[in-house]
Write an enzyme that holds these catalytic residues in place. Sequence first.
Site, PDB file in Angstrom:
ATOM      1  N   LYS A  28       0.849  -1.195   0.000  1.00 33.79           N
ATOM      2  CA  LYS A  28       0.000   0.000   0.000  1.00 33.79           C
ATOM      3  C   LYS A  28       0.883   1.243   0.000  1.00 33.79           C
ATOM      4  O   LYS A  28       1.833   1.344   0.770  1.00 33.79           O
ATOM      5  CB  LYS A  28      -0.929   0.011   1.218  1.00 33.79           C
ATOM      6  CG  LYS A  28      -1.932   1.168   1.185  1.00 33.79           C
ATOM      7  CD  LYS A  28      -2.945   1.054   2.332  1.00 33.79           C
ATOM      8  CE  LYS A  28      -2.320   1.390   3.670  1.00 33.79           C
ATOM      9  NZ  LYS A  28      -3.313   1.418   4.762  1.00 33.79           N
ATOM     10  N   ARG A  67      -9.949  -1.924   7.166  1.00 37.28           N
ATOM     11  CA  ARG A  67      -9.077  -2.773   7.972  1.00 37.28           C
ATOM     12  C   ARG A  67      -8.800  -2.165   9.341  1.00 37.28           C
ATOM     13  O   ARG A  67      -8.610  -2.878  10.320  1.00 37.28           O
ATOM     14  CB  ARG A  67      -7.802  -3.124   7.227  1.00 37.28           C
ATOM     15  CG  ARG A  67      -6.852  -1.986   6.864  1.00 37.28           C
ATOM     16  CD  ARG A  67      -5.916  -1.617   7.987  1.00 37.28           C
ATOM     17  NE  ARG A  67      -4.676  -1.052   7.522  1.00 37.28           N
ATOM     18  CZ  ARG A  67      -4.079  -0.026   8.105  1.00 37.28           C
ATOM     19  NH1 ARG A  67      -4.633   0.590   9.141  1.00 37.28           N
ATOM     20  NH2 ARG A  67      -2.923   0.403   7.643  1.00 37.28           N
ATOM     21  N   GLN A 114     -13.175   7.777   9.593  1.00 35.27           N
ATOM     22  CA  GLN A 114     -12.878   6.540  10.306  1.00 35.27           C
ATOM     23  C   GLN A 114     -13.924   6.221  11.365  1.00 35.27           C
ATOM     24  O   GLN A 114     -14.134   5.052  11.698  1.00 35.27           O
ATOM     25  CB  GLN A 114     -11.494   6.617  10.953  1.00 35.27           C
ATOM     26  CG  GLN A 114     -11.058   5.362  11.682  1.00 35.27           C
ATOM     27  CD  GLN A 114     -11.133   4.097  10.842  1.00 35.27           C
ATOM     28  OE1 GLN A 114     -11.761   3.110  11.226  1.00 35.27           O
ATOM     29  NE2 GLN A 114     -10.500   4.131   9.677  1.00 35.27           N
ATOM     30  N   ASP A 117     -17.126  15.825  18.851  1.00 37.26           N
ATOM     31  CA  ASP A 117     -16.276  16.511  17.880  1.00 37.26           C
ATOM     32  C   ASP A 117     -16.616  17.994  17.958  1.00 37.26           C
ATOM     33  O   ASP A 117     -17.789  18.351  18.082  1.00 37.26           O
ATOM     34  CB  ASP A 117     -16.512  15.966  16.465  1.00 37.26           C
ATOM     35  CG  ASP A 117     -15.415  16.360  15.481  1.00 37.26           C
ATOM     36  OD1 ASP A 117     -15.131  17.575  15.346  1.00 37.26           O
ATOM     37  OD2 ASP A 117     -14.854  15.458  14.833  1.00 37.26           O
ATOM     38  N   ALA A 167      -3.327   8.193  16.646  1.00 36.83           N
ATOM     39  CA  ALA A 167      -1.883   8.418  16.580  1.00 36.83           C
ATOM     40  C   ALA A 167      -1.249   7.509  15.538  1.00 36.83           C
ATOM     41  O   ALA A 167      -1.264   6.281  15.675  1.00 36.83           O
ATOM     42  CB  ALA A 167      -1.250   8.175  17.948  1.00 36.83           C
ATOM     43  N   ASP A 168      -0.683   8.111  14.498  1.00 38.35           N
ATOM     44  CA  ASP A 168      -0.023   7.343  13.449  1.00 38.35           C
ATOM     45  C   ASP A 168       1.300   7.975  13.038  1.00 38.35           C
ATOM     46  O   ASP A 168       1.855   7.649  11.996  1.00 38.35           O
ATOM     47  CB  ASP A 168      -0.934   7.196  12.231  1.00 38.35           C
ATOM     48  CG  ASP A 168      -1.319   8.534  11.612  1.00 38.35           C
ATOM     49  OD1 ASP A 168      -0.943   9.579  12.177  1.00 38.35           O
ATOM     50  OD2 ASP A 168      -1.982   8.539  10.555  1.00 38.35           O
ATOM     51  N   LYS A 183       2.030  12.433  18.015  1.00 36.63           N
ATOM     52  CA  LYS A 183       0.577  12.374  18.194  1.00 36.63           C
ATOM     53  C   LYS A 183       0.243  11.644  19.493  1.00 36.63           C
ATOM     54  O   LYS A 183       0.897  10.678  19.860  1.00 36.63           O
ATOM     55  CB  LYS A 183      -0.090  11.700  16.999  1.00 36.63           C
ATOM     56  CG  LYS A 183       0.004  12.515  15.716  1.00 36.63           C
ATOM     57  CD  LYS A 183      -0.825  11.899  14.595  1.00 36.63           C
ATOM     58  CE  LYS A 183      -0.783  12.760  13.339  1.00 36.63           C
ATOM     59  NZ  LYS A 183      -1.618  12.204  12.249  1.00 36.63           N
ATOM     60  N   SER A 222      -3.487   1.074  18.270  1.00 34.91           N
ATOM     61  CA  SER A 222      -3.539   0.616  16.880  1.00 34.91           C
ATOM     62  C   SER A 222      -2.810   1.594  15.976  1.00 34.91           C
ATOM     63  O   SER A 222      -3.226   2.740  15.825  1.00 34.91           O
ATOM     64  CB  SER A 222      -5.007   0.485  16.437  1.00 34.91           C
ATOM     65  OG  SER A 222      -5.104   0.149  15.080  1.00 34.91           O
TER      66      SER A 222
END
Length: 345
Positions: A81, A124, A152, A173, A233-234, A238, A305
């Site tokens: 990807k 996923r 998401q 939000d 957090a990616d 973050k 994750s």
Amino acid sequence: MQTLLLDSDDVRANAPLPAVIDAVEAAFGADERGDTQMPAKSYIDLPQYNGDFRSMPAYLSVDADAPEAAASEDWDAAGIKWINVHTDNSERGLPTVLGTMIYSDPETAFPLAIMDGRELTQLRTGAAAAVATDHLAIAEATSLGLVGAGVQSYTQLEAISTVRPIEEAVVADQRPDPVADFIAHFEDRFDVRAGEISDAAACDVLSTVTPVESPIVDRADVGNHTHINAIGADAAGKHELSDQILLDAKLVIDDYEQTTHSGEINVPYSAGTLTDSDIYGALGEIVVGDKAGREAADGITVFDSTGLAIQDVAAARVVYTEATEADNGTAFDLLGLGDVEASLR
């Protein structure tokens, strides 16, 4: 020999969530057993464009005899990807995150499919949260809190509701329009309402899906037995959850290298506030039965994750298989091989 082109609608239409969840769980199991190859996610940083690219290749082999495999036969799969985060894209009328998945035959390397990676990522990621929720949330969980009403959040609710009887959803939000859109989308299926972060955090299950770099969920807000999927957090820096939540929780990660570098734990881990001894284990260890999931004495549980390439490949296999059986998508001769035939899986 044809390659299948699958746009975002095709990916969504050929990705039944129960099948994607089973495939992602099988991927966690295969990884724990050492039946995967997954080089570290690589980054190309482009600060001049307020963006970056990320490449995520993987191979996995699933044993049908494994309890979590949910397969009638052994299978393997490979792919890569190519995905990004460009924060200024919203001003251009483009999604912040784009992506392309190349799904290949491991035996011949033939490109079986090229598919939208953005939709695949949402699916996923939701599936991974569902796997974690199934193992770590209380069995009678009926409420889901969501911090962040972006794309998401939709898949989080859809996926988690397949493993727990979710009746109520609370979304928090600061942007009223995305909240209104979320409520309108789900109001016929769930008791869904807007709330503060504290309202969402008090639910049986909480998924946080924001890009913030300073914690927005306080320890006092979280229910005594809440399971948290920390999704946002990616990248390094973050951080959505207060350090005390992480220290008090049964903390489960998806991948040690990725979570310590760019997951929810990356900031307190880098500062030494949180150490290896605070990590209970990896989700794969729970999936294969080497470690227990939720236990009677557990309070808060957290799944950190970061998103793994093996999840993308597992989900892509579901999409390709379903699309092929339904004759969906657009087939084309990418390699110009014409009528040459080969035995492809």
